[in-house]
Design a protein around this motif. Structure first.
Motif, mmCIF file in Angstrom:
data_model
loop_
_atom_site.group_PDB
_atom_site.id
_atom_site.type_symbol
_atom_site.label_atom_id
_atom_site.label_comp_id
_atom_site.label_asym_id
_atom_site.label_seq_id
_atom_site.Cartn_x
_atom_site.Cartn_y
_atom_site.Cartn_z
ATOM 1 N N SER A 72 15.177 69.046 44.606
ATOM 2 C CA SER A 72 15.138 68.875 43.304
ATOM 3 C C SER A 72 14.472 69.914 42.431
ATOM 4 C CB SER A 72 14.556 67.329 42.905
ATOM 5 O OG SER A 72 13.411 67.370 43.425
ATOM 6 N N HIS A 73 14.277 69.600 41.061
ATOM 7 C CA HIS A 73 13.456 70.499 40.273
ATOM 8 C C HIS A 73 11.877 70.376 40.608
ATOM 9 C CE1 HIS A 73 14.740 67.078 38.242
ATOM 10 N NE2 HIS A 73 13.263 66.746 37.983
ATOM 11 N N THR A 74 11.609 68.972 40.956
ATOM 12 C CA THR A 74 10.359 68.848 41.099
ATOM 13 C C THR A 74 9.733 69.311 42.247
ATOM 14 O OG1 THR A 74 10.456 66.578 39.625
ATOM 15 C CG2 THR A 74 8.490 66.582 41.155
ATOM 16 N N GLU A 75 10.750 69.299 43.441
ATOM 17 C CA GLU A 75 10.165 69.793 44.745
ATOM 18 C C GLU A 75 9.888 71.143 44.607
ATOM 19 O OE1 GLU A 75 12.404 67.387 48.307
ATOM 20 O OE2 GLU A 75 13.846 67.927 46.847
ATOM 21 N N ILE A 76 11.062 71.692 43.952
ATOM 22 C CA ILE A 76 10.809 73.338 43.735
ATOM 23 C C ILE A 76 9.596 73.975 42.970
ATOM 24 C CG2 ILE A 76 11.846 75.407 42.814
ATOM 25 C CD1 ILE A 76 14.570 74.097 43.031
ATOM 26 N N TRP A 77 9.161 73.052 42.198
ATOM 27 C CA TRP A 77 8.104 73.157 41.264
ATOM 28 C C TRP A 77 6.856 72.889 42.218
ATOM 29 C CZ3 TRP A 77 4.002 74.782 38.707
ATOM 30 C CH2 TRP A 77 2.893 74.062 38.274
ATOM 31 N N MET A 95 6.767 69.304 31.032
ATOM 32 C CA MET A 95 6.391 70.456 31.722
ATOM 33 C C MET A 95 5.185 70.500 32.629
ATOM 34 S SD MET A 95 8.845 72.392 30.564
ATOM 35 C CE MET A 95 7.992 73.976 30.728
ATOM 36 N N TRP A 96 5.240 71.003 33.533
ATOM 37 C CA TRP A 96 4.165 71.389 34.621
ATOM 38 C C TRP A 96 3.632 70.233 35.217
ATOM 39 C CZ3 TRP A 96 5.048 75.992 35.370
ATOM 40 C CH2 TRP A 96 5.479 76.827 34.451
ATOM 41 N N ASN A 97 4.503 69.085 35.381
ATOM 42 C CA ASN A 97 4.196 67.816 35.896
ATOM 43 C C ASN A 97 5.393 67.538 37.032
ATOM 44 O OD1 ASN A 97 2.925 65.509 36.725
ATOM 45 N ND2 ASN A 97 3.553 64.487 34.917
ATOM 46 N N THR A 98 6.449 66.998 36.449
ATOM 47 C CA THR A 98 7.477 66.792 37.146
ATOM 48 C C THR A 98 8.822 67.587 36.641
ATOM 49 O OG1 THR A 98 8.418 64.955 35.613
ATOM 50 C CG2 THR A 98 6.900 64.177 37.226
ATOM 51 N N PHE A 99 8.573 68.228 35.578
ATOM 52 C CA PHE A 99 9.903 68.845 34.670
ATOM 53 C C PHE A 99 11.106 67.846 34.585
ATOM 54 C CE2 PHE A 99 7.084 72.484 36.192
ATOM 55 C CZ PHE A 99 7.688 73.380 35.137
ATOM 56 N N ASP A 100 10.771 66.727 34.611
ATOM 57 C CA ASP A 100 11.934 65.715 34.176
ATOM 58 C C ASP A 100 12.361 66.113 32.815
ATOM 59 O OD1 ASP A 100 11.922 64.574 36.757
ATOM 60 O OD2 ASP A 100 10.972 62.938 36.203
ATOM 61 N N PRO A 101 13.694 65.758 32.595
ATOM 62 C CA PRO A 101 14.286 65.834 31.151
ATOM 63 C C PRO A 101 13.527 64.675 30.261
ATOM 64 C CG PRO A 101 15.705 65.060 32.510
ATOM 65 C CD PRO A 101 14.837 65.612 33.343
ATOM 66 N N VAL A 102 13.084 64.836 29.165
ATOM 67 C CA VAL A 102 12.439 63.941 28.066
ATOM 68 C C VAL A 102 13.124 63.993 26.608
ATOM 69 C CG1 VAL A 102 10.441 62.999 27.474
ATOM 70 C CG2 VAL A 102 10.488 63.989 29.622
ATOM 71 N N TYR A 103 13.438 62.982 26.113
ATOM 72 C CA TYR A 103 13.699 62.871 24.718
ATOM 73 C C TYR A 103 12.422 62.117 23.998
ATOM 74 C CZ TYR A 103 15.900 63.039 20.263
ATOM 75 O OH TYR A 103 15.911 63.642 19.124
ATOM 76 N N ARG A 104 11.896 62.942 22.957
ATOM 77 C CA ARG A 104 10.528 62.618 22.563
ATOM 78 C C ARG A 104 10.965 62.090 20.975
ATOM 79 N NH1 ARG A 104 6.551 64.242 25.903
ATOM 80 N NH2 ARG A 104 7.228 66.318 27.345
ATOM 81 N N PRO A 105 11.127 60.769 20.770
ATOM 82 C CA PRO A 105 11.674 60.499 19.362
ATOM 83 C C PRO A 105 10.401 60.857 18.113
ATOM 84 C CG PRO A 105 12.140 58.687 20.896
ATOM 85 C CD PRO A 105 11.230 59.700 21.623
ATOM 86 N N ARG A 106 9.139 60.891 18.560
ATOM 87 C CA ARG A 106 8.040 61.274 17.677
ATOM 88 C C ARG A 106 8.124 62.596 17.305
ATOM 89 N NH1 ARG A 106 2.616 58.977 19.969
ATOM 90 N NH2 ARG A 106 3.597 59.811 21.878
ATOM 91 N N TRP A 107 8.586 63.379 18.185
ATOM 92 C CA TRP A 107 8.831 64.951 17.920
ATOM 93 C C TRP A 107 9.908 65.062 16.823
ATOM 94 C CZ3 TRP A 107 7.375 68.633 22.330
ATOM 95 C CH2 TRP A 107 6.168 68.165 22.897
#
Length: 489
Positions: free
Chosen positions: A74-79, A216-228
């Motif tokens: 997974s992306h997190t494992e590679i990181w 970023m630089w934690n799990t690299f999971d996709p996130v949608y940020r409504p406040r942004w």
């Protein structure tokens, strides 16, 4: 007994028109591929079968992925493995490139592989893009899954994919500080193209895409940020939306659908397919015809490809496309029928052919998806038709024909495998090899080149102990690989 060419026809050759279609949409016509075409009922029937890759059993190719363990992480494992200095993301990416090359060599889903390559360059995320590489293998999987479907679906999948968001800096794009990179490239490279939009459109495009991010630089999971997400009315080349909600995912959906169905996008997609699979300068009439098919079929790529291969312009484009470096390496392995061994995970594994093939592609010009800019590797002939490219290709051809590099993890055929029987007249041997390697009968020009390459006369008898067999065999094979017929597709 007097031997004539009829004794050595051996290979059941496809017609020139069939060879053209199959060769343009594969990484090289082999005897096995020709058998598949005949079994399907002809080139168009084979092509139709290829447009449904899920129905084609391809276990050998599917198994290749397991040769490199990082491709299944997974992306997190590679990181985490990179952070802990176990394996760098760049190392996983080198393995991804190797897997892609071997997949193209072995796959029975040749049309899928060829079209996937096109889209993976069109939506280019360089494999060595720092931090995007944690998601890059899955990004390739996403493109491959949608390569023959609707462009609308493919566009949605790639633009909101973490690899794309990271690569073009959308992960840090917010209402207060919109980053224009993805919004601009979406218009310039991925859809309508230059001349169809202005700077205000770019700004609005970037605002629509704010909020799509990753951890970023934690799990690299996709996130949608409504406040942004930037809120407020937006207009992009005819698309308008009140964009009043903090959740900007619905407006993104509508915006990407609008772009996918835009007439300028239809023309751009049509031209990209025509340049890749027909010729560098397709006529405006062909582009318009394919664009209309695209729009009439709800952006379905299969429908466009069906129309393309049935066009008179495609039929007239024989020999009009140069093989790029990756295609050259893959086609050479296919032509020589080199057998790969699974490389060991540690120790001498780096020297095995399955790993060294990456450096062979690099030696000719470029590795898969290594192009550093977002516009992707060129698909026109001019980029790959230089003297330096020709010399580099010759070097790879002679190394493989001579079985010198790579020497580990590869099984090469001996002259006894190539020669139908001894003794044999040299001109008949050349004809036999031409059918086997180039899938076409020999010509006077090719025969002359072979005679000069190995200093043998056309009617000379070749025996098991002939000097050609003992020490000059690699020169003969290389002559076919260096020929214009091999270097074009």
């Amino acid at each position: 007994m007097t031997y004539t060419p009829a004794h050595y026809r051996g290979q059941r050759l496809l017609s020139p028109a069939a060879r053209h279609l199959v060769g343009r949409f594969s990484y090289g016509v082999t005897p096995a591929l020709a058998r598949q075409v005949r079994a399907a009922g002809g080139p168009l029937a084979w092509f139709e079968e290829q447009l449904d890759p899920a129905a084609i059993a391809d276990g050998r190719t599917d198994e290749l992925r397991s040769w490199w363990s990082g491709l299944s992480r997974s992306h997190t494992e590679i990181w985490q493995r990179q952070r802990n200095e176990i394996e760098g993301g760049w190392e996983v990416m080198a393995d991804y490139q190797r897997w892609v090359l071997l997949r193209r060599i072995h796959s029975k889903r040749q049309v899928l592989e060829a079209v996937t390559e096109l889209w993976e360059n069109h939506f280019n995320v360089p494999v060595y893009n720092d931090s995007a590489w944690f998601w890059r293998t899955q990004y390739g999987d996403t493109i491959r899954a949608g390569a023959l479907g609707r462009f609308d679906d493919l566009l949605h999948a790639v633009i909101t994919h973490p690899a794309m968001l990271i690569s073009l800096d959308n992960v840090s794009s917010s209402a207060q500080h919109p980053n224009e990179n993805l919004g601009r490239e979406l218009l310039e490279l991925h859809t309508v193209g230059r001349g169809e939009y202005g700077e205000d459109d770019v700004k609005a495009s970037a605002r629509i895409l704010t909020g799509w991010s990753a951890d970023m630089w934690n799990t690299f999971d996709p996130v949608y940020r409504p406040r942004w997400h930037w809120k407020g009315p937006v207009t992009v080349i005819g698309f308008t939306h009140p964009n009043a909600d903090a959740d900007g995912k619905p407006v993104t959906q509508e915006y990407l659908t609008y772009l996918a169905h835009h007439p300028a996008t239809a023309r751009r997609v049509a031209r990209k397919l025509a340049v890749k699979f027909v010729r560098d300068d397709p006529s405006d009439a062909l582009v318009e015809e394919l664009a209309q098919v695209y729009l009439d079929n709800d952006t379905e790529i299969r429908a466009v490809l069906r129309a393309l291969v049935r066009s008179a312009e495609f039929a007239a484009s024989v020999g009009a496309k140069v093989r790029d470096p990756g295609e050259d390496v893959v086609a050479t392995y296919r032509a020589l029928d080199v057998r790969f061994e699974r490389p060991p995970a540690t120790g001498p594994g780096e020297g095995y052919a399955a790993n060294q093939i990456l450096w062979q592609a690099d030696a000719i010009g470029t590795k898969p998806f290594d192009w550093p800019r977002p516009d992707g590797q060129p698909i026109g002939n001019d980029a790959w038709a230089s003297p330096s490219r020709m010399l580099a290709s010759m070097a790879i051809h002679v190394n493989l024909a001579g079985t010198w590099w790579p020497s580990k993890g590869a099984t090469y055929h001996t002259p006894a495998w190539w020669v139908p029987r001894y003794p044999i007249r040299f001109d008949l041997l050349v004809d036999h090899l031409s059918q086997r390697i180039l899938h076409r009968r020999s010509t006077a020009q090719l025969l002359q080149a072979c005679c000069e390459a190995v200093d043998v006369s056309p009617r000379e008898r070749i025996t098991r102990d002939h000097g050609l067999v003992r020490w000059n065999w690699y020169r003969l094979l290389t002559t076919f690989l260096d020929s214009p017929d091999f270097l074009t597709r």
